[in-house]
Design an enzyme around this catalytic site. Structure first.
Site, PDB file in Angstrom:
ATOM      1  N   ASP A  40     -11.323   5.919   2.152  1.00  0.00           N
ATOM      2  CA  ASP A  40     -10.146   5.931   3.030  1.00  0.00           C
ATOM      3  C   ASP A  40     -10.465   6.582   4.375  1.00  0.00           C
ATOM      4  OD1 ASP A  40      -8.799   4.673   0.976  1.00  0.00           O
ATOM      5  OD2 ASP A  40      -8.065   6.537   0.109  1.00  0.00           O
ATOM      6  N   THR A  63     -11.241  -0.363  -0.126  1.00  0.00           N
ATOM      7  CA  THR A  63     -10.831  -0.089   1.257  1.00  0.00           C
ATOM      8  C   THR A  63      -9.310  -0.144   1.399  1.00  0.00           C
ATOM      9  OG1 THR A  63     -11.090  -2.466   1.658  1.00  0.00           O
ATOM     10  CG2 THR A  63     -12.896  -1.034   2.368  1.00  0.00           C
ATOM     11  N   LYS A  95      -2.258  -4.063  -1.935  1.00  0.00           N
ATOM     12  CA  LYS A  95      -0.985  -4.009  -2.673  1.00  0.00           C
ATOM     13  C   LYS A  95       0.008  -5.047  -2.140  1.00  0.00           C
ATOM     14  CE  LYS A  95      -1.405   0.900  -3.844  1.00  0.00           C
ATOM     15  NZ  LYS A  95      -2.507   1.355  -2.983  1.00  0.00           N
ATOM     16  N   PHE A  96      -0.358  -6.316  -2.251  1.00  0.00           N
ATOM     17  CA  PHE A  96       0.555  -7.391  -1.830  1.00  0.00           C
ATOM     18  C   PHE A  96       1.844  -7.274  -2.638  1.00  0.00           C
ATOM     19  CE2 PHE A  96      -3.682  -9.126  -0.890  1.00  0.00           C
ATOM     20  CZ  PHE A  96      -3.502  -9.534   0.414  1.00  0.00           C
ATOM     21  N   ASP A  98       5.066  -9.207  -1.370  1.00  0.00           N
ATOM     22  CA  ASP A  98       6.136 -10.028  -0.767  1.00  0.00           C
ATOM     23  C   ASP A  98       6.320 -11.351  -1.534  1.00  0.00           C
ATOM     24  OD1 ASP A  98       8.000 -10.990   1.208  1.00  0.00           O
ATOM     25  OD2 ASP A  98       7.044  -9.633   2.628  1.00  0.00           O
ATOM     26  N   ILE A  99       7.111 -12.241  -0.991  1.00  0.00           N
ATOM     27  CA  ILE A  99       7.287 -13.557  -1.613  1.00  0.00           C
ATOM     28  C   ILE A  99       5.974 -14.340  -1.498  1.00  0.00           C
ATOM     29  CG2 ILE A  99       9.776 -13.671  -1.187  1.00  0.00           C
ATOM     30  CD1 ILE A  99       9.060 -15.688   1.123  1.00  0.00           C
ATOM     31  N   ASN A 101       5.006 -17.257  -0.377  1.00  0.00           N
ATOM     32  CA  ASN A 101       4.642 -17.908   0.885  1.00  0.00           C
ATOM     33  C   ASN A 101       4.064 -16.907   1.890  1.00  0.00           C
ATOM     34  OD1 ASN A 101       5.826 -18.977   3.800  1.00  0.00           O
ATOM     35  ND2 ASN A 101       4.987 -20.562   2.474  1.00  0.00           N
ATOM     36  N   THR A 102       4.655 -15.714   1.916  1.00  0.00           N
ATOM     37  CA  THR A 102       4.172 -14.690   2.864  1.00  0.00           C
ATOM     38  C   THR A 102       2.819 -14.123   2.428  1.00  0.00           C
ATOM     39  OG1 THR A 102       6.444 -14.137   3.431  1.00  0.00           O
ATOM     40  CG2 THR A 102       4.775 -12.483   3.958  1.00  0.00           C
ATOM     41  N   TYR A 223      -3.660  13.664 -10.587  1.00  0.00           N
ATOM     42  CA  TYR A 223      -5.025  13.313 -10.979  1.00  0.00           C
ATOM     43  C   TYR A 223      -5.286  13.500 -12.463  1.00  0.00           C
ATOM     44  CZ  TYR A 223      -6.441  13.422  -6.018  1.00  0.00           C
ATOM     45  OH  TYR A 223      -6.587  13.178  -4.675  1.00  0.00           O
TER      46      TYR A 223
HETATM   47  P1  5BU Z   1      -7.600  10.049  -3.644  1.00  0.00           P
HETATM   48  O1  5BU Z   1      -8.156  10.609  -2.379  1.00  0.00           O
HETATM   49  O2  5BU Z   1      -8.636  10.000  -4.788  1.00  0.00           O
HETATM   50  O3  5BU Z   1      -6.298  10.678  -4.057  1.00  0.00           O
HETATM   51  O4  5BU Z   1      -7.297   8.518  -3.252  1.00  0.00           O
HETATM   52  C1  5BU Z   1      -6.695   7.634  -4.148  1.00  0.00           C
HETATM   53  C2  5BU Z   1      -6.740   6.234  -3.590  1.00  0.00           C
HETATM   54  O5  5BU Z   1      -6.227   5.342  -4.569  1.00  0.00           O
HETATM   55  C3  5BU Z   1      -5.934   6.018  -2.325  1.00  0.00           C
HETATM   56  O6  5BU Z   1      -6.589   5.024  -1.566  1.00  0.00           O
HETATM   57  C4  5BU Z   1      -4.610   5.484  -2.827  1.00  0.00           C
HETATM   58  O7  5BU Z   1      -3.983   4.624  -1.891  1.00  0.00           O
HETATM   59  C5  5BU Z   1      -5.037   4.706  -4.057  1.00  0.00           C
HETATM   60  N1  5BU Z   1      -4.042   4.651  -5.147  1.00  0.00           N
HETATM   61  C6  5BU Z   1      -3.543   5.781  -5.780  1.00  0.00           C
HETATM   62  O8  5BU Z   1      -3.896   6.891  -5.460  1.00  0.00           O
HETATM   63  N2  5BU Z   1      -2.636   5.640  -6.796  1.00  0.00           N
HETATM   64  C7  5BU Z   1      -2.206   4.440  -7.235  1.00  0.00           C
HETATM   65  O9  5BU Z   1      -1.399   4.344  -8.154  1.00  0.00           O
HETATM   66  C8  5BU Z   1      -2.760   3.286  -6.586  1.00  0.00           C
HETATM   67  C9  5BU Z   1      -3.659   3.426  -5.548  1.00  0.00           C
HETATM   68 BR1  5BU Z   1      -2.277   1.631  -7.147  1.00  0.00          BR
END
Ligand code: 5BU
Length: 273
Positions: A40, A63, A95-96, A98-99, A101-102, A223
């Site tokens: 990120d 990503t 994380k799509f 929407d509907i 078509n979009t 976590y």
């Molecule tokens: P972290 O720095 O390990 O907390 O990052 C977690 C990543 O996983 C971060 O990119 C979130 O957008 C992504 N994530 C999440 O933390 N929890 C979820 O339920 C989902 C994605 Br789906």
């Protein structure tokens, strides 16, 4: 049905019908890693630098391409070259939602051209089955074998509403799109105990919210450790700040790699007894 997570990645690679899942499991075996780095970072330089340094220790790079402030062709070309050089797959955590078509337009075109470069994407079924139908159609029409969807069946953030009936429906919808749905983003394995599970069903479980030393953050993230996640039937462990924000990210990724691999070996050993 017993969970496929008691089998080795090598055995699952051999038996799986999806070329992309075969490749994913083969990478895990070859590199002895089930780590997905959640990279990120917010500039192309930082993103490519971390992908190059940590690439040898990961199976997948995840990503959020829309947070890269100077995103452009060099971002995608750089990621694609590093994925080839270090033998990892690319997962865009878009994380799509929407509907149909979009989402087809968001996936195939737009500024980010996600379908061109991301092997794996994820989508929520909040909008109903049409979203998966739409993404499946784009994948099948393009005829590129190495593209797949993970359904966002649960989330790690405190108070998440992706639970219960929503999670159950995620599994049901996944079963209808075996060509393109690889599995789930979830905190644990979800499907094997359902009466509708077929004997050869093998969904891949990606688990976010993995950290060796923290229990959460100030904004609701929660976590679990690599060992807990693997014991719950996860196959690939997604870690972000625990690795890239560590004082020494290379040392950190090796620690996560070892913890994830040890827990995986423990799981397949104990189920073969
Ligand atoms: P972290 O720095 O390990 O907390 O990052 C977690 C990543 O996983 C971060 O990119 C979130 O957008 C992504 N994530 C999440 O933390 N929890 C979820 O339920 C989902 C994605 Br789906």
């Amino acid at each position: 049905m017993a969970s496929r997570s008691s089998l080795s990645y090598a055995q699952r690679a051999e038996e799986h019908r999806s070329p992309l899942v075969k490749k994913l499991f083969a990478i895990a075996e070859r590199k002895k890693t089930n780590i997905v780095l959640s990279a990120d970072l917010t500039t192309t330089n930082e993103l490519l630098d971390i992908a190059d340094r940590l690439g040898p220790y990961i199976a997948v790079l995840k990503t959020h391409i829309d947070i890269v402030s100077d995103f452009g062709t060099s971002t995608i070309d750089g990621l694609t070259q590093l994925a080839q050089r270090h033998d990892f797959l690319l997962f865009e955590d878009r994380k799509f939602i929407d509907i149909g078509n979009t989402v087809q337009k968001q996936y195939k075109g737009g500024a980010l051209r996600i379908h061109d470069w991301a092997h794996i994407i994820n989508a929520s079924i909040l909008a109903g089955e049409g979203i998966i139908q739409a993404l499946d159609q784009t994948i099948c029409d393009a005829g590129v074998s190495e593209r797949g969807i993970l359904i966002l069946a649960e989330m790690t953030s405190k108070g998440s509403l992706a639970v219960g009936e929503y999670t159950r429906a995620s599994v049901e919808i996944a079963r209808k799109y075996p060509q393109s749905v690889l599995g789930f983003v979830s905190t644990k394995e979800l499907s094997s105990h359902s009466p509708a599970a077929s004997p050869n069903e093998d969904f891949v479980v990606f688990t976010t919210g993995v950290n060796l030393s923290s229990k959460g953050d100030a904004l609701g993230q929660q976590y679990q450790t690599p060992t807990m996640a693997m014991a719950g039937g996860s196959d690939f462990l997604i870690a972000g700040r625990g690795i890239y924000a560590a004082a020494d990210p290379v040392t950190a990724v090796k620690e996560y790699q070892k913890a994830g691999w040890d827990a995986y070996q423990q799981r397949i050993r104990s189920s073969s007894k």
